[in-house]
Design a protein around this motif. Structure first.
Motif, short mmCIF file in Angstrom:
data_model
loop_
_atom_site.label_atom_id
_atom_site.label_comp_id
_atom_site.label_asym_id
_atom_site.label_seq_id
_atom_site.Cartn_x
_atom_site.Cartn_y
_atom_site.Cartn_z
N ARG A 105 -4.58 77.27 28.64
CA ARG A 105 -5.73 78.15 28.38
C ARG A 105 -6.04 78.96 29.62
NH1 ARG A 105 -9.18 76.78 23.68
NH2 ARG A 105 -8.11 75.14 22.56
N ALA A 131 -8.85 81.48 31.76
CA ALA A 131 -10.29 81.69 31.94
C ALA A 131 -10.64 83.14 31.62
CB ALA A 131 -10.67 81.36 33.37
N ASP A 152 -15.87 80.33 28.52
CA ASP A 152 -14.72 79.44 28.33
C ASP A 152 -15.15 78.19 27.57
OD1 ASP A 152 -13.13 81.20 29.66
OD2 ASP A 152 -13.40 80.24 31.61
N GLU A 153 -16.33 77.73 27.91
CA GLU A 153 -16.86 76.52 27.26
C GLU A 153 -17.08 76.80 25.76
OE1 GLU A 153 -20.67 75.77 29.12
OE2 GLU A 153 -21.50 75.38 27.12
N GLY A 211 -11.61 77.79 27.32
CA GLY A 211 -10.85 79.00 27.69
C GLY A 211 -10.06 79.50 26.50
N GLU A 242 -10.75 88.34 36.24
CA GLU A 242 -10.40 86.91 36.38
C GLU A 242 -8.87 86.77 36.52
OE1 GLU A 242 -12.22 84.41 36.90
OE2 GLU A 242 -10.76 82.79 36.63
N CYS A 293 -6.66 85.31 39.73
CA CYS A 293 -5.62 84.27 39.60
C CYS A 293 -4.22 84.81 39.93
CB CYS A 293 -5.61 83.70 38.19
SG CYS A 293 -7.15 83.00 37.68
#
Lengths: 499, 141
Positions: free
Chosen positions: A248, A250, A257-258, A263, A290, A294
């Motif tokens: 998953r 973000a 995501d929650e 995610g 995001e 990453c």
């Protein structure tokens, strides 16, 4: 032992054409390039000729009547593929106007044969073929004479091992023209005019011995020549590996995501539907930011009306820093196949993992009117093609706020995507407030809560579930009177339920 | 762009026929060059195409050298070499070289304006090769 003849297929050098032809042009084939004036027949012929002609494989280009050769050379040399240095070496232009003006097709044929014998070309072009037919002033049946001429020419050229192209203006393909029967291949160019836009389309009506891609394919003529946008299924190396929910990614928006159950599953396509100003683009920018954080590359296909003014700072910074590539096509003849090809090329170039299309509504307006009828089908093809590359796709969609009608997208595209987030305006205490909910995450648990959120400089701030209101999506919310302490009036279904 | 080939032709003509008063020799050389141009271009643009460019060049050159004015109508099928030689033969040596060279220059410039310098150079590359690489004029005669 296989004793069948092996037909060598020539790479035409025209982007997309070999795919549409089903693997290139059969060597020694006798082809017709047809279409109305101005559709790009001569340009296509020149592009193929300059790509294929070499000293070992020379080309003869016969001009007959019609466009004067000087004009043709003047305009064709504007294209990048035109190379003056090869003229009179691997490429020879031969004018047959004087022979054609005599009105005798036999004389034209004799002259062609003489030149072919002299130069032994591997490629022969006759432009325009229609003028050959018109030049014939004999009293016999013009169809018979023409058919005889074409058959002789076809036979001669095949015997001389020449791949041949007759270029001609034909306005209707229903015309029972004998040339159509004799030809091994028919490449038809069209111009589709709708409202103020003109879209060029190519169709391989016939190509003996090979599986062509049926239908009309969009093409564009630029300084580099023709570029054909083959359908995405053939353009993309489709890998049929289904996206997995194991990995998953973000979203870059706190608490989202929650809501998505941990995610967004990597490789999923997510639709964010909401009314104007609900923060769809901000959410999309956070998604790309995001990714950049990453170390992932992203691509955004933006279709705002005023890109510079409308684009937010986060996105501008990401583009400037090279984390995100912007695909921003405003061509009046834009097709979905073209934009998909651009996206696939960018995905490949950057090894991108996140793609944003902002928005589908703008996209629909950006494509030429002729493609709007098939917009939904084309969108499905696009989602499939993008999914096949393994990227995670986020699409936004403008949603009219209708309280009598709970919709997620105006195109019925909801079924196309793996996940859907819907955003709405609601009225609570005489204030216009924003709510969002996760509607669907395929094969994954997710929240079903209606969460209020706000937008500030940092992006979307997702709050808690609205606990004391009911009927929010109907537009007529009612306050729930809380009973005595110790119990709750709301149905706190909470996160973790299946869709 | 400067028509380098036509300049070369003018220089070469002046050099080759330096101190020579044989007008016919010079006229023959000029006609021969036009025949080379015709041979080079005719297969590509047709004899009518070459003739049209030639007629236009004559017309433009006659503004400077009125003796190049032609009474032909503008719809010639091919270059009239006999008529050209006749025009040339009526001139004195210096005017002949200057007018003849200007006609070449105008023709080259016209072609350059239509198909560009590189294609013009490519199409007419062989023209004048004989003049440039052949034996000197006195042996040529």
């Amino acid at each position: 032992m296989n004793t069948k003849v092996v037909i060598n297929r020539l790479a035409t050098g025209v982007p997309g054409l070999d795919e549409v032809l089903g693997g290139g042009l059969p060597e020694y084939s006798f082809n017709l390039i047809a279409g109305p004036p101005g559709c790009g027949k001569t340009t296509l012929a020149h592009q193929i000729m300059f790509a294929l002609a070499t000293r070992e494989r020379p080309a003869l280009y016969f001009t007959v009547l019609g466009e004067p050769p000087l004009k043709m050379l003047r305009y064709q040399q504007q294209f990048d593929f035109f190379d003056s240095e090869v003229i009179n070496q691997s490429i020879r232009f031969i004018n047959l106007a004087d022979d054609a003006l005599a009105g005798n097709l036999d004389q034209v044929l004799r002259r062609i044969v003489t030149e072919v014998e002299t130069h032994s070309p591997a490629l022969v072009f006759v432009d325009s073929f229609r003028s050959v037919a018109l030049a014939n002033n004999s009293t016999g049946n013009p169809h018979n004479i023409l058919q005889q001429f074409v058959q002789e020419l076809g036979m001669l050229m095949t015997s001389w091992q020449a791949t041949t192209f007759l270029i001609g203006e034909y306005f209707t393909e229903s015309d029972p023209n004998p040339v159509f029967t004799v030809a091994d291949g028919i490449i038809w160019l069209r111009q589709s005019v709708e409202r103020n836009s003109m879209v060029r389309k190519i169709e391989i009506m016939k190509m003996r011995g090979q599986p062509t891609l049926p239908g009309l394919h969009t093409f564009r003529i630029a300084s580099s020549g023709l570029e054909i946008f083959a359908p995405v299924r053939s353009a993309a190396a489709v890998s049929e590996q289904p996206a997995s929910t194991d990995t998953r990614i973000a979203m870059g928006t706190p608490r989202l995501d929650e809501m998505l159950g941990g995610g967004l599953p990597s490789g999923y396509s997510l639709l964010i539907a909401g009314p104007s100003g609900s923060g769809k683009s901000i959410l999309a920018s956070s998604f790309l930011a995001e990714g950049a954080r990453c170390g992932e590359k992203g691509i955004i296909a933006a279709f705002e009306q005023r890109p510079n003014r409308a684009r937010n700072r986060t996105l501008t910074n990401l583009i400037d820093a090279g984390h995100v590539s912007l695909v921003d096509s405003r061509a009046p003849d834009l097709s979905i196949d073209e934009i998909v090809l651009q996206l696939l090329n960018e995905i490949d170039r950057l090894k991108a993992t996140r793609v944003v299309i902002d928005s589908l509504s703008g996209f629909e307006l950006a494509v030429a009117p002729t493609f709007r009828t098939d917009f939904r089908e084309s969108l499905a093809r696009m989602v499939t093609a993008l999914a096949a590359t393994g990227v995670t796709v986020l699409m936004t969609s403008e949603l009219e706020d209708r309280y009598t009608d709970l919709r997620f997208s105006p195109y019925g595209t909801a079924f196309l995507t793996d996940a859907i987030i819907v955003q709405r305006y609601v009225e609570i205490d005489s204030r216009l407030r924003r709510m969002m909910a996760v509607v669907k995450v395929r094969a994954s648990a997710h929240s079903n809560e209606l969460r209020e959120y706000q937008i500030d400089d940092a992006g979307l701030l997702i709050g808690d579930i609205v606990t004391n209101q009911d009927g929010l999506l109907s537009g007529r919310s009612t306050k729930i009177t809380l009973p005595a302490a110790g119990s709750t009036a709301t149905d706190s279904r909470g996160s973790g339920s299946m869709p | 762009m400067e028509s380098s080939i036509s300049n070369r032709i003018e220089i070469e003509l002046a050099r080759r026929f330096e101190d020579r008063m044989d007008v016919e020799l010079i006229a023959n050389a000029l006609v021969s060059l036009w025949q080379e141009i015709d041979t080079a271009l005719r297969p590509i643009i047709g004899q009518r195409g070459v003739a049209a460019l030639y007629q236009r060049s004559l017309h433009l050159a006659s503004r400077t050298y009125p003796w190049l004015a032609t009474s032909h109508d503008g719809n010639q099928i091919s270059i009239d070499f006999v008529h050209l030689k006749m025009l040339l033969m009526q001139q004195q040596r210096d005017g002949l070289i200057a007018g003849g060279s200007l006609l070449f220059k105008i023709f080259y410039d016209l072609l350059i304006s239509l198909v560009g310098p590189s294609l013009t150079e490519r199409l007419l590359r062989s023209v004048g090769a004989h003049l440039f690489s052949g034996p000197p004029a006195q042996d040529y005669a």
